[in-house]
Enzyme design. Structure first.
Site, PDB file in Angstrom:
ATOM      1  N   THR A  66      -8.695  -3.403   0.939  1.00 19.25           N
ATOM      2  CA  THR A  66      -7.574  -4.070   0.817  1.00 19.25           C
ATOM      3  C   THR A  66      -7.836  -5.439   1.418  1.00 19.25           C
ATOM      4  OG1 THR A  66      -6.298  -2.012   1.644  1.00 19.25           O
ATOM      5  CG2 THR A  66      -5.335  -4.120   2.022  1.00 19.25           C
ATOM      6  N   ASP A  88      -6.111   6.733  -2.476  1.00 21.26           N
ATOM      7  CA  ASP A  88      -6.213   5.468  -1.757  1.00 21.26           C
ATOM      8  C   ASP A  88      -5.599   4.221  -2.720  1.00 21.26           C
ATOM      9  OD1 ASP A  88      -7.066   3.257  -0.473  1.00 21.26           O
ATOM     10  OD2 ASP A  88      -9.302   3.749  -0.185  1.00 21.26           O
ATOM     11  N   ASP A  96     -11.150   7.714  -0.020  1.00 21.52           N
ATOM     12  CA  ASP A  96     -12.113   6.857  -0.436  1.00 21.52           C
ATOM     13  C   ASP A  96     -13.026   7.434  -1.338  1.00 21.52           C
ATOM     14  OD1 ASP A  96     -11.522   4.472   1.288  1.00 21.52           O
ATOM     15  OD2 ASP A  96     -12.471   5.621   2.873  1.00 21.52           O
ATOM     16  N   ILE A 100      -4.923   1.218  -2.625  1.00 21.66           N
ATOM     17  CA  ILE A 100      -5.669  -0.205  -2.710  1.00 21.66           C
ATOM     18  C   ILE A 100      -6.884  -0.162  -1.716  1.00 21.66           C
ATOM     19  CG2 ILE A 100      -5.746  -2.724  -2.820  1.00 21.66           C
ATOM     20  CD1 ILE A 100      -2.600  -2.867  -2.990  1.00 21.66           C
ATOM     21  N   ASP A 101      -7.905   0.256  -2.442  1.00 27.52           N
ATOM     22  CA  ASP A 101      -9.320   0.452  -1.781  1.00 27.52           C
ATOM     23  C   ASP A 101      -9.819  -1.068  -1.536  1.00 27.52           C
ATOM     24  OD1 ASP A 101     -11.334   1.759  -0.208  1.00 27.52           O
ATOM     25  OD2 ASP A 101     -12.612   1.611  -1.981  1.00 27.52           O
ATOM     26  N   ASP A 134       0.828  -1.268  -0.077  1.00 31.24           N
ATOM     27  CA  ASP A 134       0.098  -0.055   0.003  1.00 31.24           C
ATOM     28  C   ASP A 134       0.831   1.420  -0.012  1.00 31.24           C
ATOM     29  OD1 ASP A 134      -2.708  -0.943  -0.258  1.00 31.24           O
ATOM     30  OD2 ASP A 134      -2.607  -1.207   2.094  1.00 31.24           O
ATOM     31  N   GLU A 143      -4.187   7.748   2.401  1.00 33.97           N
ATOM     32  CA  GLU A 143      -4.311   6.930   3.382  1.00 33.97           C
ATOM     33  C   GLU A 143      -3.361   6.320   4.186  1.00 33.97           C
ATOM     34  OE1 GLU A 143      -6.958   2.664   4.467  1.00 33.97           O
ATOM     35  OE2 GLU A 143      -6.305   3.309   2.205  1.00 33.97           O
TER      36      GLU A 143
END
Length: 379
Positions: free
Chosen positions: A158, A153, A299, A155-156, A54, A79
Site C-alpha cells: 500500500t 489482500d 499476503d 492492495i498489497d 482498501d 487484511e
C-alpha cells in the site's frame, strides 16, 4: 473450479479498476496524494481514505464471490476490517449495498462532504466486468466451493501505491519500488488441509497505454488441486547457478551476508511481499527469502497457489532450518498452510507467517538457499 476461477479473476479485475480509479479520477486522487503534503487534518483524512479504498476493494471481492457462491459466505477473510471510523468519530460498516445509490449514500457518510468521490467509488463497486479470456473457459477442474475458503489482500504494498512512483528502474525484471509492486491478491485454500489450491495475482499498474497514458493491468492465475496443476504462467526454465534471490531492504544483515556467499551480485531488493513472490513466479528470481514474521496469510496464499501449480511452493523458513539442522533430510519440508491461526496470538498476528518463508519454483534452488542459511551463525 472453472466457474470459481473466473469469478476470482473477475473480482480481481474489478478491484484493479477501483485501485486505478483512485489514482486517475481527480476527486479521488486529491484524497490519495494529500497524505504526502498538507496540514495535519489533510494527512489524517487521506489516511482514512487510503483505508477506505482498501476496505471497499476487499468488500467488493467478498460481495461478488459470496453472491455467486453462497457456500463461501463466512469463509472469505482479508487484511482489513470492514468497520471504518470517519473524521467525525462515527463508525460505519462498509459494504456493497443492493443499488449504486445506496452504496454511494453509505460511502458518502464516510467521505462527507465529498459526494462526487463517494459516487465514483459506488459506481465502480457495482460495475460489471466482462472477461475476454478464452483460456479460462478451458479449465475443467471440479472442486466444491463448500470445501474451500478465501484470503484477500486488496492492495498489497500500500505504501508504494500511495507514493505512486512510476519508474522503479527495474534490473533483471525486478523493480526495487514503485506502483508496479501494488497488487491485488486473492487466494483460495482447502478448509480441511489449509493447502492453497487457487490463486490470482492482479497487477493494476502493469504499464501505461502509449497513447492514452492510462494504466493497463494484467493478471496471473494458478490451480494446484489433487493431480491437476494449471497456470496462466509458463514454468520458468531450469535455473543456472548461482541462484537469484530477492529480499526486502529491511532484511536482517545475517541473512544478506549468508545469501551473498551463494548469490554474489545476483541479490536483488524489492518492495511488497506479493510482488517479490510474483518475481519468482515470472522467473525474474529463483527464490524470495524473508526471515521475519512480517507477512500474513493474505499476503502469501494467492502466490503460493500459483507457485504450487508451477511445481514450487512456499516453505516455513524457521521450521525448515530446524529440520535441516536436525538432519531430517528425508522429511518433506513444511509448506505454509492457511486454515489455522497461531496459538496465543491476537488480532492480525493470528495469521502471521511466523518464522519467515522461502518462495521458490525449483527445489534445487530452495536447497541451495536453505543450505546457506542453515550454515549461517545466529539464524
Amino acid at each position: 473450479m472453472a466457474a470459481l476461477l473466473k469469478a476470482v479473476v473477475s473480482a480481481s479485475e474489478k478491484a484493479a479498476d477501483i485501485a486505478r480509479l483512485c489514482r486517475d479520477a481527480e476527486p479521488l486522487f486529491r484524497l490519495l496524494v494529500a497524505e504526502k503534503t498538507g496540514a495535519d487534518r489533510n494527512r489524517r483524512f487521506s489516511h482514512d481514505f487510503k483505508t477506505l479504498a482498501d476496505v471497499l476493494i476487499q468488500e467488493v471481492i467478498r460481495h461478488d464471490l459470496g453472491a455467486q457462491f453462497p457456500e463461501l459466505r463466512g469463509h472469505i477473510g482479508g487484511e482489513e476490517s470492514n468497520e471504518f471510523t470517519n473524521a467525525h468519530g462515527d463508525t460505519v460498516a462498509v459494504r456493497v449495498c443492493d443499488t449504486v445509490g445506496v452504496t454511494a449514500e453509505l460511502l458518502g457518510s464516510v467521505l462527507h462532504p465529498d459526494v462526487e468521490a463517494a459516487e465514483l467509488l459506488a459506481a465502480a463497486a457495482h460495475r460489471d466486468v466482462t472477461l475476454g479470456d478464452a483460456a479460462l473457459d478451458g479449465v475443467g477442474v471440479s472442486i466444491p466451493p463448500g470445501d474451500v475458503a478465501v484470503w484477500i489482500d486488496p492492495i498489497d504494498s500500500t505504501n508504494e501505491y500511495i507514493v505512486g512512483r512510476e519508474d522503479g528502474g527495474a534490473e533483471d525484471g525486478i523493480a526495487p519500488s514503485g506502483l508496479c509492486s501494488a497488487l491485488v491478491l486473492i487466494g483460495v485454500y482447502e478448509r480441511s488441509s489449509g493447502r492453497p489450491v487457487l490463486g490470482v495475482i492482479n497487477e493494476p499498474f502493469h504499464r501505461r497505454h502509449p497513447h492514452t497514458r492510462r494504466w493497463q493491468g494484467r493478471y496471473h492465475w494458478g490451480i494446484a488441486y489433487q493431480d491437476v496443476h494449471l497456470s496462466s504462467v509458463s514454468p520458468p526454465p531450469p535455473p543456472l547457478p548461482p541462484p537469484r534471490v530477492v529480499l526486502s531492504r529491511a532484511e536482517a544483515p545475517g541473512v544478506r551476508d549468508a545469501l551473498v556467499q551463494i548469490c554474489g551480485g545476483r541479490l536483488r531488493f524489492a518492495a511488497g511481499a506479493g510482488y517479490k513472490m510474483l518475481c519468482v513466479i515470472l522467473g525474474h528470481a529463483d527464490a524470495y527469502v524473508l526471515s521475519g514474521g512480517s507477512t500474513f496469510a493474505w499476503d502469501s496464499c494467492a502466490p503460493h497457489a500459483i507457485l504450487r501449480a508451477l511445481g514450487g511452493g512456499v516453505v516455513a523458513l524457521g521450521d525448515a532450518l530446524k529440520a535441516r539442522r536436525a538432519g531430517d533430510a528425508g522429511t518433506p519440508l513444511p509448506q505454509l498452510t492457511y486454515n489455522r491461526p497461531a496459538e496465543g496470538a491476537v488480532g492480525a498476528e493470528r495469521w502471521a507467517n511466523r518464522g519467515g518463508l522461502v518462495a521458490y519454483v525449483h527445489p534445487q534452488q530452495l536447497e541451495a538457499v536453505l543450505e546457506a542459511l542453515a550454515a549461517a551463525p545466529g539464524l
